[in-house]
Design a protein around this motif. Structure first.
Motif, PDB file in Angstrom:
ATOM      1  N   ALA A  29       0.829  -1.253  -0.121  1.00 25.89           N
ATOM      2  CA  ALA A  29       0.006  -0.040  -0.138  1.00 25.89           C
ATOM      3  C   ALA A  29       0.915   1.332  -0.133  1.00 25.89           C
ATOM      4  N   LEU A  30       2.067   1.393   1.023  1.00 27.05           N
ATOM      5  CA  LEU A  30       2.735   2.409   0.910  1.00 27.05           C
ATOM      6  C   LEU A  30       3.482   2.675  -0.458  1.00 27.05           C
ATOM      7  N   MET A  31       4.062   1.401  -0.960  1.00 25.79           N
ATOM      8  CA  MET A  31       4.737   1.451  -2.397  1.00 25.79           C
ATOM      9  C   MET A  31       3.799   2.047  -3.412  1.00 25.79           C
ATOM     10  N   LEU A  32       2.646   1.584  -3.467  1.00 23.41           N
ATOM     11  CA  LEU A  32       1.648   2.197  -4.636  1.00 23.41           C
ATOM     12  C   LEU A  32       1.156   3.655  -4.232  1.00 23.41           C
ATOM     13  N   SER A  33       1.231   4.042  -2.975  1.00 20.75           N
ATOM     14  CA  SER A  33       0.895   5.409  -2.668  1.00 20.75           C
ATOM     15  C   SER A  33       2.028   6.408  -2.878  1.00 20.75           C
ATOM     16  N   ARG A  34       3.294   6.006  -2.911  1.00 19.52           N
ATOM     17  CA  ARG A  34       4.564   6.890  -2.693  1.00 19.52           C
ATOM     18  C   ARG A  34       5.179   6.681  -4.068  1.00 19.52           C
ATOM     19  N   PHE A  35       5.030   5.574  -4.946  1.00 21.70           N
ATOM     20  CA  PHE A  35       5.934   5.431  -5.986  1.00 21.70           C
ATOM     21  C   PHE A  35       5.195   4.823  -7.268  1.00 21.70           C
ATOM     22  N   GLU A  36       5.810   5.139  -8.284  1.00 19.73           N
ATOM     23  CA  GLU A  36       5.231   4.566  -9.480  1.00 19.73           C
ATOM     24  C   GLU A  36       6.256   4.189 -10.484  1.00 19.73           C
ATOM     25  N   VAL A  37       6.013   2.919 -10.925  1.00 18.83           N
ATOM     26  CA  VAL A  37       7.066   2.090 -11.850  1.00 18.83           C
ATOM     27  C   VAL A  37       6.746   2.795 -13.219  1.00 18.83           C
ATOM     28  N   ALA A  38       7.522   3.281 -13.952  1.00 12.42           N
ATOM     29  CA  ALA A  38       7.208   3.833 -15.411  1.00 12.42           C
ATOM     30  C   ALA A  38       8.169   2.928 -16.679  1.00 12.42           C
ATOM     31  N   ALA A  39       7.542   2.663 -17.476  1.00 11.19           N
ATOM     32  CA  ALA A  39       8.259   1.941 -18.479  1.00 11.19           C
ATOM     33  C   ALA A  39       8.804   2.978 -19.743  1.00 11.19           C
ATOM     34  N   PHE A  40      10.142   3.144 -19.937  1.00  9.86           N
ATOM     35  CA  PHE A  40      10.627   4.136 -20.718  1.00  9.86           C
ATOM     36  C   PHE A  40      10.681   3.600 -22.098  1.00  9.86           C
ATOM     37  N   SER A  74       2.800  16.909 -20.066  1.00 12.26           N
ATOM     38  CA  SER A  74       2.720  18.158 -20.605  1.00 12.26           C
ATOM     39  C   SER A  74       1.602  18.263 -21.607  1.00 12.26           C
ATOM     40  N   VAL A  75       0.363  18.832 -21.324  1.00 12.82           N
ATOM     41  CA  VAL A  75      -0.609  19.041 -22.277  1.00 12.82           C
ATOM     42  C   VAL A  75      -0.170  20.199 -23.136  1.00 12.82           C
ATOM     43  N   ALA A  76       0.787  21.193 -22.731  1.00 15.08           N
ATOM     44  CA  ALA A  76       1.173  22.388 -23.433  1.00 15.08           C
ATOM     45  C   ALA A  76       2.153  21.707 -24.460  1.00 15.08           C
ATOM     46  N   TRP A  77       2.827  20.782 -24.340  1.00 15.94           N
ATOM     47  CA  TRP A  77       3.534  20.232 -25.258  1.00 15.94           C
ATOM     48  C   TRP A  77       2.874  19.030 -26.226  1.00 15.94           C
ATOM     49  N   GLN A  78       1.751  19.027 -25.953  1.00 20.40           N
ATOM     50  CA  GLN A  78       0.822  18.213 -26.840  1.00 20.40           C
ATOM     51  C   GLN A  78       1.029  16.738 -26.556  1.00 20.40           C
ATOM     52  N   ARG A  79       1.279  16.517 -25.234  1.00 17.99           N
ATOM     53  CA  ARG A  79       1.804  15.152 -24.870  1.00 17.99           C
ATOM     54  C   ARG A  79       0.844  14.637 -23.682  1.00 17.99           C
ATOM     55  N   ARG A  80       0.114  13.677 -24.078  1.00 20.33           N
ATOM     56  CA  ARG A  80      -0.967  13.530 -23.024  1.00 20.33           C
ATOM     57  C   ARG A  80      -0.304  11.776 -22.393  1.00 20.33           C
ATOM     58  N   TRP A  81       0.948  11.743 -22.530  1.00 20.78           N
ATOM     59  CA  TRP A  81       1.283  10.307 -21.863  1.00 20.78           C
ATOM     60  C   TRP A  81       2.522  10.775 -21.341  1.00 20.78           C
ATOM     61  N   LEU A  82       3.046   9.875 -20.239  1.00 20.94           N
ATOM     62  CA  LEU A  82       4.112  10.260 -19.501  1.00 20.94           C
ATOM     63  C   LEU A  82       5.287  10.279 -20.269  1.00 20.94           C
ATOM     64  N   SER A  83       6.314  11.304 -20.123  1.00 21.09           N
ATOM     65  CA  SER A  83       7.478  11.291 -20.759  1.00 21.09           C
ATOM     66  C   SER A  83       8.532  11.427 -19.589  1.00 21.09           C
ATOM     67  N   ILE A  84       9.845  11.090 -20.126  1.00 20.33           N
ATOM     68  CA  ILE A  84      11.064  11.025 -19.168  1.00 20.33           C
ATOM     69  C   ILE A  84      11.913  12.147 -19.544  1.00 20.33           C
ATOM     70  N   GLY A  85      12.576  12.762 -18.703  1.00 18.61           N
ATOM     71  CA  GLY A  85      13.517  13.716 -19.034  1.00 18.61           C
ATOM     72  C   GLY A  85      14.525  14.052 -18.111  1.00 18.61           C
ATOM     73  N   ARG A  86      15.470  14.999 -18.186  1.00 17.75           N
ATOM     74  CA  ARG A  86      16.295  15.298 -17.062  1.00 17.75           C
ATOM     75  C   ARG A  86      16.264  16.871 -16.957  1.00 17.75           C
ATOM     76  N   VAL A  87      16.119  17.287 -15.775  1.00 16.13           N
ATOM     77  CA  VAL A  87      15.822  18.799 -15.194  1.00 16.13           C
ATOM     78  C   VAL A  87      17.434  19.390 -15.361  1.00 16.13           C
ATOM     79  N   VAL A  88      17.741  20.360 -16.184  1.00 17.17           N
ATOM     80  CA  VAL A  88      19.072  20.951 -16.282  1.00 17.17           C
ATOM     81  C   VAL A  88      19.068  22.349 -15.645  1.00 17.17           C
ATOM     82  N   ALA A  89      17.881  22.822 -15.483  1.00 13.08           N
ATOM     83  CA  ALA A  89      17.856  24.199 -14.799  1.00 13.08           C
ATOM     84  C   ALA A  89      16.518  24.433 -14.227  1.00 13.08           C
TER      85      ALA A  89
END
Length: 226
Positions: A29-40, A74-89
């Motif tokens: 229950a704690l795993m499901l509430s706090r974490f998510e496993v995403a397929a890249f 990001s709906v603004a980027w016309q993406r309605r699915w989960l994307s993965i990236g790296r924050v640089v700033a």
């Protein structure tokens, strides 16, 4: 009053079974509430992530920092699915790149990015200079030559992404909380196994030692010796 054979083992079996179920259910229950496993999918995060890799994301992060691998929608980027990236700033930073530069510059200083594929920080040579607004982040893929990221949306808040669009921050599997959850689950599984073993032992003991009837048996013939 004589106790039934295996009674104590039966009681311990019930206690351990309840404990094992509770520990495993709590950890899940704690795993499901706090974490998510995403397929890249794709190769935008090579060499850090390959197509088909799974990423462990901590949901609703209190803070998003430079260098974090994030999941975003990001709906603004016309993406309605989960994307993965790296924050640089992050907000307040000035991030820039000019075609031909050997590195990006962050707040006027060269940005060390050992995770970038082939050491090519700016492929395919898209120049940018962005001061990140409040509540937003600048996101790039590690494979700069094949990543549709902040560089491609300059007309939308300079290509920055709202922090509210970040659904999770990548965490290593050896994260202390994950280790604690794994240990809890292991203890719960052990309790279940021991409980099952004690339950079986209690049943065997009960069947093995059947009570002997007291007093005369109905229908028995008593013969007196002369």
């Amino acid at each position: 009053m004589e106790h039934r054979p295996g009674r104590k083992r039966g009681i311990w079996a019930i206690v351990l079974l309840i404990l094992g179920v509770a520990l495993n259910a709590g950890a899940i229950a704690l795993m499901l509430s706090r974490f998510e496993v995403a397929a890249f999918a794709g190769d935008a995060m090579l060499p850090t992530l390959s197509d088909g890799d799974r990423v462990l994301l901590k949901k609703d992060p209190p803070e998003v920092r430079r260098g974090d691998i994030v999941g975003y929608d990001s709906v603004a980027w016309q993406r309605r699915w989960l994307s993965i990236g790296r924050v640089v700033a992050v907000e307040g930073d000035h991030i820039a790149y000019a075609k031909g530069d050997h590195t990006l510059t962050l707040n006027g200083q060269p940005l060390d990015e050992p995770y970038v594929l082939g050491g090519a920080p700016g492929d395919p040579g898209l120049s940018f200079a962005v001061s990140v607004p409040q509540g937003r982040v600048f996101v790039l893929g590690d494979n700069r030559g094949n990543s549709e990221d902040s560089r491609y949306f300059p007309e939308l808040q300079y290509g920055t992404l709202a922090v509210s669009d970040v659904t999770g921050v990548g965490v290593p599997e050896e994260n202390p909380l994950m280790l604690a959850l794994g240990l809890t689950s292991d203890v719960g599984t052990l309790a279940l196994l021991v409980g099952i073993g004690l339950g079986i032992a209690a049943l065997v003991a009960r069947r093995k030692k059947q009570p002997v009837p007291a007093g005369p048996v109905w229908g028995a013939v008593h013969i007196e010796e002369s």
